[in-house]
Motif scaffolding. Structure first.
Motif, PDB file in Angstrom:
ATOM      1  N   GLU A   1      -2.660  -8.226  -4.801  1.00 30.90           N
ATOM      2  CA  GLU A   1      -3.490  -8.667  -5.920  1.00 30.90           C
ATOM      3  C   GLU A   1      -3.003 -10.002  -6.476  1.00 30.90           C
ATOM      4  O   GLU A   1      -3.800 -10.904  -6.768  1.00 30.90           O
ATOM      5  CB  GLU A   1      -3.474  -7.599  -7.017  1.00 30.90           C
ATOM      6  N   ILE A   2      -1.686 -10.137  -6.607  1.00 35.52           N
ATOM      7  CA  ILE A   2      -1.119 -11.402  -7.082  1.00 35.52           C
ATOM      8  C   ILE A   2      -1.407 -12.519  -6.094  1.00 35.52           C
ATOM      9  O   ILE A   2      -1.748 -13.647  -6.485  1.00 35.52           O
ATOM     10  CB  ILE A   2       0.399 -11.250  -7.302  1.00 35.52           C
ATOM     11  N   LYS A   3      -1.285 -12.214  -4.827  1.00 39.79           N
ATOM     12  CA  LYS A   3      -1.564 -13.215  -3.792  1.00 39.79           C
ATOM     13  C   LYS A   3      -3.006 -13.710  -3.886  1.00 39.79           C
ATOM     14  O   LYS A   3      -3.275 -14.904  -3.746  1.00 39.79           O
ATOM     15  CB  LYS A   3      -1.298 -12.617  -2.411  1.00 39.79           C
ATOM     16  N   GLY A   4      -3.943 -12.780  -4.116  1.00 37.83           N
ATOM     17  CA  GLY A   4      -5.344 -13.167  -4.247  1.00 37.83           C
ATOM     18  C   GLY A   4      -5.576 -14.056  -5.458  1.00 37.83           C
ATOM     19  O   GLY A   4      -6.358 -15.015  -5.395  1.00 37.83           O
ATOM     20  N   LYS A   5      -4.909 -13.760  -6.575  1.00 34.22           N
ATOM     21  CA  LYS A   5      -5.059 -14.588  -7.772  1.00 34.22           C
ATOM     22  C   LYS A   5      -4.494 -15.987  -7.543  1.00 34.22           C
ATOM     23  O   LYS A   5      -5.062 -16.984  -8.007  1.00 34.22           O
ATOM     24  CB  LYS A   5      -4.364 -13.924  -8.957  1.00 34.22           C
ATOM     25  N   LEU A   6      -3.382 -16.072  -6.848  1.00 34.36           N
ATOM     26  CA  LEU A   6      -2.788 -17.382  -6.550  1.00 34.36           C
ATOM     27  C   LEU A   6      -3.696 -18.193  -5.633  1.00 34.36           C
ATOM     28  O   LEU A   6      -3.850 -19.411  -5.817  1.00 34.36           O
ATOM     29  CB  LEU A   6      -1.413 -17.195  -5.905  1.00 34.36           C
ATOM     30  N   ALA A   7      -4.299 -17.522  -4.658  1.00 34.91           N
ATOM     31  CA  ALA A   7      -5.227 -18.223  -3.769  1.00 34.91           C
ATOM     32  C   ALA A   7      -6.419 -18.757  -4.558  1.00 34.91           C
ATOM     33  O   ALA A   7      -6.932 -19.844  -4.273  1.00 34.91           O
ATOM     34  CB  ALA A   7      -5.692 -17.290  -2.656  1.00 34.91           C
ATOM     35  N   GLY A   8      -6.849 -18.001  -5.572  1.00 34.96           N
ATOM     36  CA  GLY A   8      -7.949 -18.460  -6.405  1.00 34.96           C
ATOM     37  C   GLY A   8      -7.582 -19.686  -7.222  1.00 34.96           C
ATOM     38  O   GLY A   8      -8.432 -20.535  -7.507  1.00 34.96           O
ATOM     39  N   ILE A   9      -6.312 -19.799  -7.611  1.00 34.63           N
ATOM     40  CA  ILE A   9      -5.866 -20.970  -8.371  1.00 34.63           C
ATOM     41  C   ILE A   9      -5.987 -22.238  -7.538  1.00 34.63           C
ATOM     42  O   ILE A   9      -6.330 -23.310  -8.056  1.00 34.63           O
ATOM     43  CB  ILE A   9      -4.404 -20.769  -8.837  1.00 34.63           C
ATOM     44  N   LEU A  10      -5.729 -22.131  -6.242  1.00 31.28           N
ATOM     45  CA  LEU A  10      -5.782 -23.307  -5.373  1.00 31.28           C
ATOM     46  C   LEU A  10      -7.203 -23.800  -5.158  1.00 31.28           C
ATOM     47  O   LEU A  10      -7.397 -24.961  -4.790  1.00 31.28           O
ATOM     48  CB  LEU A  10      -5.143 -22.988  -4.014  1.00 31.28           C
ATOM     49  N   ILE A  11      -8.186 -22.928  -5.371  1.00 31.70           N
ATOM     50  CA  ILE A  11      -9.584 -23.327  -5.200  1.00 31.70           C
ATOM     51  C   ILE A  11     -10.046 -23.964  -6.499  1.00 31.70           C
ATOM     52  O   ILE A  11     -10.232 -23.292  -7.499  1.00 31.70           O
ATOM     53  CB  ILE A  11     -10.470 -22.122  -4.842  1.00 31.70           C
ATOM     54  N   GLU A  12     -10.207 -25.266  -6.466  1.00 31.96           N
ATOM     55  CA  GLU A  12     -10.592 -25.979  -7.677  1.00 31.96           C
ATOM     56  C   GLU A  12     -12.063 -25.780  -7.952  1.00 31.96           C
ATOM     57  O   GLU A  12     -12.912 -26.063  -7.117  1.00 31.96           O
ATOM     58  CB  GLU A  12     -10.296 -27.475  -7.554  1.00 31.96           C
ATOM     59  N   GLU A  13     -12.359 -25.283  -9.129  1.00 33.49           N
ATOM     60  CA  GLU A  13     -13.742 -25.114  -9.562  1.00 33.49           C
ATOM     61  C   GLU A  13     -14.101 -26.280 -10.476  1.00 33.49           C
ATOM     62  O   GLU A  13     -13.437 -26.527 -11.477  1.00 33.49           O
ATOM     63  CB  GLU A  13     -13.915 -23.788 -10.309  1.00 33.49           C
TER      64      GLU A  13
ATOM     65  N   LEU B   1       9.225  -3.644 -15.898  1.00 32.70           N
ATOM     66  CA  LEU B   1       9.764  -4.999 -15.906  1.00 32.70           C
ATOM     67  C   LEU B   1       8.761  -5.936 -15.245  1.00 32.70           C
ATOM     68  O   LEU B   1       8.219  -5.630 -14.183  1.00 32.70           O
ATOM     69  CB  LEU B   1      11.092  -5.049 -15.145  1.00 32.70           C
ATOM     70  N   ILE B   2       8.503  -7.061 -15.878  1.00 32.90           N
ATOM     71  CA  ILE B   2       7.648  -8.067 -15.266  1.00 32.90           C
ATOM     72  C   ILE B   2       8.462  -8.811 -14.222  1.00 32.90           C
ATOM     73  O   ILE B   2       9.502  -9.400 -14.530  1.00 32.90           O
ATOM     74  CB  ILE B   2       7.116  -9.051 -16.324  1.00 32.90           C
ATOM     75  N   SER B   3       8.014  -8.790 -12.996  1.00 33.01           N
ATOM     76  CA  SER B   3       8.752  -9.432 -11.918  1.00 33.01           C
ATOM     77  C   SER B   3       8.671 -10.945 -12.050  1.00 33.01           C
ATOM     78  O   SER B   3       7.808 -11.497 -12.741  1.00 33.01           O
ATOM     79  CB  SER B   3       8.186  -9.005 -10.557  1.00 33.01           C
ATOM     80  N   ASP B   4       9.590 -11.632 -11.380  1.00 31.61           N
ATOM     81  CA  ASP B   4       9.571 -13.092 -11.376  1.00 31.61           C
ATOM     82  C   ASP B   4       8.264 -13.606 -10.782  1.00 31.61           C
ATOM     83  O   ASP B   4       7.728 -14.631 -11.221  1.00 31.61           O
ATOM     84  CB  ASP B   4      10.762 -13.631 -10.583  1.00 31.61           C
ATOM     85  N   THR B   5       7.755 -12.884  -9.786  1.00 28.11           N
ATOM     86  CA  THR B   5       6.494 -13.291  -9.150  1.00 28.11           C
ATOM     87  C   THR B   5       5.342 -13.231 -10.140  1.00 28.11           C
ATOM     88  O   THR B   5       4.537 -14.154 -10.231  1.00 28.11           O
ATOM     89  CB  THR B   5       6.192 -12.383  -7.949  1.00 28.11           C
ATOM     90  N   THR B   6       5.260 -12.144 -10.909  1.00 31.83           N
ATOM     91  CA  THR B   6       4.201 -12.007 -11.911  1.00 31.83           C
ATOM     92  C   THR B   6       4.347 -13.051 -13.002  1.00 31.83           C
ATOM     93  O   THR B   6       3.358 -13.611 -13.496  1.00 31.83           O
ATOM     94  CB  THR B   6       4.239 -10.603 -12.535  1.00 31.83           C
ATOM     95  N   GLU B   7       5.571 -13.338 -13.384  1.00 33.11           N
ATOM     96  CA  GLU B   7       5.815 -14.341 -14.419  1.00 33.11           C
ATOM     97  C   GLU B   7       5.382 -15.726 -13.948  1.00 33.11           C
ATOM     98  O   GLU B   7       4.748 -16.479 -14.689  1.00 33.11           O
ATOM     99  CB  GLU B   7       7.299 -14.348 -14.792  1.00 33.11           C
ATOM    100  N   ARG B   8       5.711 -16.064 -12.717  1.00 31.61           N
ATOM    101  CA  ARG B   8       5.306 -17.356 -12.164  1.00 31.61           C
ATOM    102  C   ARG B   8       3.789 -17.450 -12.031  1.00 31.61           C
ATOM    103  O   ARG B   8       3.198 -18.516 -12.247  1.00 31.61           O
ATOM    104  CB  ARG B   8       5.985 -17.571 -10.805  1.00 31.61           C
ATOM    105  N   LEU B   9       3.156 -16.337 -11.688  1.00 31.87           N
ATOM    106  CA  LEU B   9       1.691 -16.314 -11.629  1.00 31.87           C
ATOM    107  C   LEU B   9       1.093 -16.644 -12.988  1.00 31.87           C
ATOM    108  O   LEU B   9       0.138 -17.433 -13.093  1.00 31.87           O
ATOM    109  CB  LEU B   9       1.206 -14.938 -11.167  1.00 31.87           C
ATOM    110  N   GLY B  10       1.632 -16.070 -14.048  1.00 31.86           N
ATOM    111  CA  GLY B  10       1.117 -16.322 -15.382  1.00 31.86           C
ATOM    112  C   GLY B  10       1.249 -17.787 -15.783  1.00 31.86           C
ATOM    113  O   GLY B  10       0.328 -18.367 -16.371  1.00 31.86           O
ATOM    114  N   ILE B  11       2.369 -18.397 -15.440  1.00 34.00           N
ATOM    115  CA  ILE B  11       2.592 -19.806 -15.782  1.00 34.00           C
ATOM    116  C   ILE B  11       1.622 -20.701 -15.030  1.00 34.00           C
ATOM    117  O   ILE B  11       0.992 -21.606 -15.602  1.00 34.00           O
ATOM    118  CB  ILE B  11       4.048 -20.201 -15.480  1.00 34.00           C
TER     119      ILE B  11
END
Length: 248
Positions: A187-199, A65-75
């Motif tokens: 791992e999800i936390k690291g990906k979210l932190a990367g989203i906040l860093i604007e490239e 099952l894809i968790s709500d956290t993973t789903e929100r990460l994808g969005i």
């Protein structure tokens, strides 16, 4: 889940939630058009539950099952970069005087508000995951304490070998599952932190507008021309004489 997959082959497969087996797929539910909409799952306690097929992910271990956290990460991973790019494009258009100033002001306010909301959502999700990671660490410590008690009682002869091995296997399995859940969350936390860093993305330069072709210049026809005689440096300036020469 991938659209168009043959779901009939998934009936009877084990389904997991956060790396913990929760039951098996009993069947699927369709809508009036015949499209598969939900998985009908019999949980380990005998109860049935329905899960949208969009929340199912197939891997080598079965169905998860894809968790709500993973789903929100994808969005957020999809929407955040797009909104940032739109904001930069808007600035570029205004800089090149491609749009009216009032239009730029209104759109920039709207985009800034949307970006601020997504940034806040991302940060809240990071904080929530940090709490989930801490909960998993506490849970692992709890299971380790339970294992320690089991080891002591077995060593003292108070727990039979068969019961000891069954309980030990269950505890070790739960420790592995909790450890994997912790790794996945980090791992999800690291990906979210990367989203906040604007490239900063280099925007493509717009194609130059085509200028109308200039009419070809025609060379004047050759003809007689006037050639001035050199001036004579004397006190009395004689009148200027001209003579006609013919172009070859």
């Amino acid at each position: 889940m991938t659209i168009g997959i043959d779901v009939t082959g998934l009936i009877g497969e084990t389904i997991r939630d956060n790396n913990t087996e929760i039951g098996k797929v009993a069947s699927f539910l369709i809508d009036s058009s015949g499209s598969v909409q939900e998985a009908f799952v019999q949980k380990n306690n005998g109860e049935f539950a329905r899960y949208p097929v969009e929340k199912l992910r197939i891997d080598s271990n079965g169905i998860a099952l894809i968790s709500d956290t993973t789903e929100r990460l994808g969005i957020l991973s999809e929407r955040f970069p797009i909104m940032r790019k739109k904001r930069r494009v808007l600035d570029k258009l205004a800089e090149n005087n491609k749009i009216p100033s009032d239009t730029y002001t209104n759109l920039s306010k709207w985009l800034d508000k949307a970006l601020e909301g997504m940034e806040k959502e991302t940060q809240n999700l990071i904080n929530d995951i940090a709490k989930q990671v801490a909960d998993q660490e506490d849970f692992i410590k709890t299971v380790q304490l339970a294992r320690t008690f089991l080891e002591i009682e077995h060593a003292m002869g108070n727990v039979k070998n068969e019961i000891y091995h069954q309980s030990l296997m269950s505890l070790l399995k739960e420790i592995r599952n909790a450890s994997q859940r912790k790794v996945d969350l980090q791992e999800i936390k690291g990906k979210l932190a990367g989203i906040l860093i604007e490239e900063e993305e280099v925007l493509p330069e717009p194609e130059p507008e085509e200028e109308p072709e200039a009419e070809p210049q025609t060379e004047p026809e050759a003809g007689p021309r006037l050639v001035a005689e050199p001036e004579i440096s004397t006190n009395q300036r004689p009148p200027l004489r001209v003579r006609v020469t013919q172009e070859e």
